[in-house]
Write an enzyme that holds these catalytic residues in place. Structure first.
Site, PDB file in Angstrom:
ATOM      1  N   CYS A 139       0.895  -1.162  -0.048  1.00  0.00           N
ATOM      2  CA  CYS A 139       0.061  -0.141  -0.100  1.00  0.00           C
ATOM      3  C   CYS A 139       0.988   1.200   0.138  1.00  0.00           C
ATOM      4  O   CYS A 139       0.552   2.131  -0.633  1.00  0.00           O
ATOM      5  CB  CYS A 139      -0.864  -0.132   1.076  1.00  0.00           C
ATOM      6  SG  CYS A 139      -1.976   1.457   1.092  1.00  0.00           S
ATOM      7  N   CYS A 140       1.945   1.301   0.941  1.00  0.00           N
ATOM      8  CA  CYS A 140       2.784   2.411   0.944  1.00  0.00           C
ATOM      9  C   CYS A 140       3.769   2.498  -0.579  1.00  0.00           C
ATOM     10  O   CYS A 140       3.801   3.685  -0.999  1.00  0.00           O
ATOM     11  CB  CYS A 140       3.893   2.217   1.927  1.00  0.00           C
ATOM     12  SG  CYS A 140       3.299   2.470   3.606  1.00  0.00           S
ATOM     13  N   CYS A 221      -0.998   8.591   6.972  1.00  0.00           N
ATOM     14  CA  CYS A 221      -2.146   8.388   6.296  1.00  0.00           C
ATOM     15  C   CYS A 221      -2.932   8.079   7.708  1.00  0.00           C
ATOM     16  O   CYS A 221      -2.650   7.648   8.788  1.00  0.00           O
ATOM     17  CB  CYS A 221      -2.250   7.017   5.452  1.00  0.00           C
ATOM     18  SG  CYS A 221      -1.195   7.321   3.895  1.00  0.00           S
ATOM     19  N   CYS A 224      -3.387   4.787   9.456  1.00  0.00           N
ATOM     20  CA  CYS A 224      -2.291   4.204   9.777  1.00  0.00           C
ATOM     21  C   CYS A 224      -1.660   5.203  11.070  1.00  0.00           C
ATOM     22  O   CYS A 224      -0.330   4.820  11.312  1.00  0.00           O
ATOM     23  CB  CYS A 224      -1.126   3.858   8.805  1.00  0.00           C
ATOM     24  SG  CYS A 224      -1.648   2.830   7.747  1.00  0.00           S
ATOM     25  N   CYS A 249       7.970   3.244   6.103  1.00  0.00           N
ATOM     26  CA  CYS A 249       7.279   3.175   4.832  1.00  0.00           C
ATOM     27  C   CYS A 249       8.003   2.598   3.626  1.00  0.00           C
ATOM     28  O   CYS A 249       7.354   2.423   2.711  1.00  0.00           O
ATOM     29  CB  CYS A 249       6.245   4.235   4.694  1.00  0.00           C
ATOM     30  SG  CYS A 249       7.210   5.793   4.163  1.00  0.00           S
TER      31      CYS A 249
END
Length: 266
Positions: A139-140, A221, A224, A249
């Protein structure tokens, strides 16, 4: 100080639920002015050394707002950019018009490729980051690393707000280093303390993310990031479900240009 030199809320006088970040953290410390002067000297030298090849990569966190203020206050010709991951808090994005209004500076915004985000969410779900470390890093990769590759394309150096006090993983952060893609990474606040950051913000009335007032010292984010509790280290609110050694990340890990372009996180 807890392990890694990161302060906890329990060590701060007057920590209450209603206190502002400035009230909680700002403290004048010996050598502060010298640290400010050294950072300004490093920024000025970098602007002369790299010219248009230099950019500030801002997370819009407290440290990066200090750097933006230093750039503007000293009239340095340094571009400023940020990553909008499409998963940021509204309070984070609210800083963009504030920077323009306060300093007359336009922040370049780099976003993930929409199709890649849609594909990732469709394939793995909106809560994929909680399912495994591999999915969180993927996702990162989509939301951060690929846009970072575009941000840094054609640049020879970039400025970050990394500090040694932030975590155990960052305890040895140098003032200048190679980033793995042939660029110079300048960590101009490497030796600043959290108290220094907030003393500077207080002294110069620097705009900052209001989530810092809600016990969120480190903000990423929205899915997170959470507030920290009394006694927790300052980066405990980031990826809190993961082990300490996994809490990066990938933005500040050496990678090839190909990995940045693809958003690879392995």
């Amino acid at each position: 100080m807890s392990d890694g030199g990161v302060s906890s809320l329990s060590s701060l006088p007057g920590a209450t639920a209603s206190a502002s970040a400035v009230g909680l953290y700002a403290r004048a410390a010996p050598g502060f002015e010298a640290r400010v002067a050294a950072s300004v000297d490093q920024l000025r030298a970098a602007a002369e050394r790299f010219g248009a090849g230099l950019i500030q990569s801002s997370s819009l966190g407290a440290e990066d707002m200090v750097i933006t203020d230093l750039i503007a206050r000293h009239g340095l010709a340094i571009d400023i950019a940020t990553l909008d991951t499409d998963a940021l808090h509204a309070e984070t994005l609210a800083l963009l018009p504030q920077i323009e209004a306060r300093y007359g500076l336009q922040v370049q915004v780099f976003r993930p490729v929409a199709e890649q985000v849609v594909h990732f969410v469709k394939s793995h779900g909106e809560r994929a980051m909680y399912e495994s470390l591999a999915l969180r890093k993927a996702c990162c990769g989509v939301r951060k690393l690929e846009p970072l590759g575009r941000m840094l394309a054609g640049r020879t150096a970039w400025i970050t707000g990394l500090r040694r006090e932030q975590s155990q993983n960052r305890a040895e952060v140098p003032a200048e280093e190679l980033d793995g893609q042939g660029r110079i990474k300048l960590n101009v606040l490497a030796d600043w303390s959290w108290a220094d950051i907030w003393h500077y913000i207080d002294t110069h009335q620097v705009p900052y993310n209001t989530l810092h007032d809600q016990f969120m010292p480190s903000i990423g984010c929205a899915p997170c990031t959470r507030a920290i509790s009394v006694g927790e280290d300052f980066r405990s609110g980031r990826w809190w479900w993961e082990s300490e050694d996994a809490k990066e990340c990938g933005l500040h890990q050496a990678r090839s240009n190909e990995e940045l372009k693809s958003g690879a996180t392995a």
